[in-house]
Motif scaffolding. Structure first.
Motif, short mmCIF file in Angstrom:
data_model
loop_
_atom_site.label_atom_id
_atom_site.label_comp_id
_atom_site.label_asym_id
_atom_site.label_seq_id
_atom_site.Cartn_x
_atom_site.Cartn_y
_atom_site.Cartn_z
N VAL A 251 120.29 66.91 18.48
CA VAL A 251 119.86 65.97 17.44
C VAL A 251 118.39 66.18 17.16
O VAL A 251 117.64 66.64 18.04
CB VAL A 251 120.15 64.52 17.90
CG1 VAL A 251 119.29 64.13 19.09
CG2 VAL A 251 120.00 63.53 16.76
N GLN A 252 117.97 65.83 15.96
CA GLN A 252 116.55 65.91 15.64
C GLN A 252 115.81 64.71 16.19
O GLN A 252 116.40 63.64 16.41
CB GLN A 252 116.36 65.98 14.13
CG GLN A 252 116.79 67.30 13.52
CD GLN A 252 116.42 67.41 12.06
OE1 GLN A 252 116.34 66.39 11.36
NE2 GLN A 252 116.20 68.63 11.59
N ALA A 253 114.54 64.88 16.39
CA ALA A 253 113.70 63.77 16.86
C ALA A 253 113.87 62.57 15.92
O ALA A 253 113.89 62.73 14.70
CB ALA A 253 112.25 64.20 16.92
N LEU B 6 115.28 59.10 19.54
CA LEU B 6 115.18 60.16 20.54
C LEU B 6 113.96 61.04 20.31
O LEU B 6 113.55 61.29 19.17
CB LEU B 6 116.45 60.99 20.54
CG LEU B 6 117.64 60.31 21.23
CD1 LEU B 6 118.96 60.95 20.85
CD2 LEU B 6 117.46 60.31 22.74
N LYS B 7 113.41 61.50 21.43
CA LYS B 7 112.22 62.33 21.43
C LYS B 7 112.52 63.67 22.10
O LYS B 7 113.44 63.75 22.93
CB LYS B 7 111.09 61.64 22.19
CG LYS B 7 110.78 60.23 21.73
CD LYS B 7 109.77 59.56 22.66
CE LYS B 7 109.50 58.13 22.26
NZ LYS B 7 108.53 57.47 23.16
N GLN C 46 130.06 64.92 35.42
CA GLN C 46 129.87 66.36 35.34
C GLN C 46 128.58 66.74 34.61
O GLN C 46 128.17 67.91 34.65
CB GLN C 46 131.08 67.02 34.63
CG GLN C 46 131.05 66.98 33.11
CD GLN C 46 131.61 65.71 32.51
OE1 GLN C 46 131.72 64.68 33.19
NE2 GLN C 46 131.97 65.77 31.24
N GLY C 47 127.95 65.79 33.97
CA GLY C 47 126.72 66.07 33.24
C GLY C 47 127.00 66.35 31.78
O GLY C 47 128.00 67.00 31.43
N THR C 48 126.09 65.88 30.93
CA THR C 48 126.19 66.07 29.49
C THR C 48 124.81 66.46 28.96
O THR C 48 123.83 65.79 29.25
CB THR C 48 126.63 64.77 28.79
OG1 THR C 48 127.90 64.36 29.30
CG2 THR C 48 126.74 64.96 27.29
N GLN C 49 124.77 67.52 28.19
CA GLN C 49 123.49 67.99 27.68
C GLN C 49 123.06 67.21 26.44
O GLN C 49 123.86 67.03 25.51
CB GLN C 49 123.56 69.47 27.32
CG GLN C 49 122.27 70.06 26.76
CD GLN C 49 121.15 70.08 27.79
OE1 GLN C 49 121.35 70.43 28.95
NE2 GLN C 49 119.94 69.72 27.36
N VAL C 50 121.84 66.75 26.46
CA VAL C 50 121.20 66.14 25.29
C VAL C 50 119.99 67.00 24.94
O VAL C 50 119.12 67.22 25.80
CB VAL C 50 120.78 64.69 25.58
CG1 VAL C 50 119.92 64.15 24.44
CG2 VAL C 50 122.00 63.81 25.79
N THR C 51 119.95 67.47 23.73
CA THR C 51 118.84 68.29 23.27
C THR C 51 118.26 67.67 22.00
O THR C 51 119.00 67.44 21.04
CB THR C 51 119.28 69.74 22.98
OG1 THR C 51 119.87 70.29 24.16
CG2 THR C 51 118.08 70.59 22.57
N VAL C 52 116.98 67.39 22.03
CA VAL C 52 116.30 66.77 20.90
C VAL C 52 115.28 67.76 20.36
O VAL C 52 114.35 68.16 21.07
CB VAL C 52 115.62 65.45 21.31
CG1 VAL C 52 115.01 64.78 20.09
CG2 VAL C 52 116.61 64.53 22.01
N SER C 53 115.46 68.15 19.13
CA SER C 53 114.54 69.12 18.52
C SER C 53 113.42 68.38 17.79
O SER C 53 113.61 67.29 17.26
CB SER C 53 115.30 70.02 17.55
OG SER C 53 115.84 69.25 16.50
N SER C 54 112.28 69.03 17.75
CA SER C 54 111.12 68.40 17.10
C SER C 54 111.06 68.76 15.62
O SER C 54 111.78 69.60 15.13
CB SER C 54 109.84 68.85 17.79
OG SER C 54 109.75 70.26 17.78
#
Length: 113
Positions: free
Chosen positions: A12-14, A85-86, A105-113
């Motif tokens: 997701v984007q910032a 999100l940041k 099991q873990g879940t990835q969250v990626t926040v793009s700037s």
């Protein structure tokens, strides 16, 4: 045997929002306090949010005002909606039952700037 299965997360984007879910099977879910942790690359795992059996909530300072932990005992599910999100929120997120030391099991969250 308790099993925790996570879903949600993604890229997701910032400023955007995501919602994480964690379904607990094989247990009396309502009897457990539930936690959300996260671990960023090169960093230690940290507690993000907690919710007790009575739905009392606690948050890390970094999550306050942006994340809201909740639970649905009938569905055996704990949720973590995340807003505003940041990039520094980028991490693997884990749900956790501290009483029995069980992790999702873990879940990835990626926040793009």
């Amino acid at each position: 045997q308790v099993q925790l299965v996570q879903s949600g997360g993604g890229l997701v984007q910032a400023g955007g929002s995501l919602r994480l879910s964690c379904v607990a099977s094989g247990t009396a879910f309502s009897m457990f306090n539930m936690d959300w942790y996260r671990q960023a690359p090169g960093k230690q795992r940290e507690l993000v949010a907690s919710i007790t059996t009575h739905s009392s909530r606690d948050y890390a300072d970094s999550a306050k005002g942006r994340f809201t932990v909740s639970r649905d005992n009938a569905k055996g599910t704990v949720f973590l909606p995340m807003t505003s999100l940041k990039p520094e929120d980028t991490a693997l997120y884990y749900c956790h039952v501290s009483l029995i030391g069980r992790w999702g099991q873990g879940t990835q969250v990626t926040v793009s700037s």
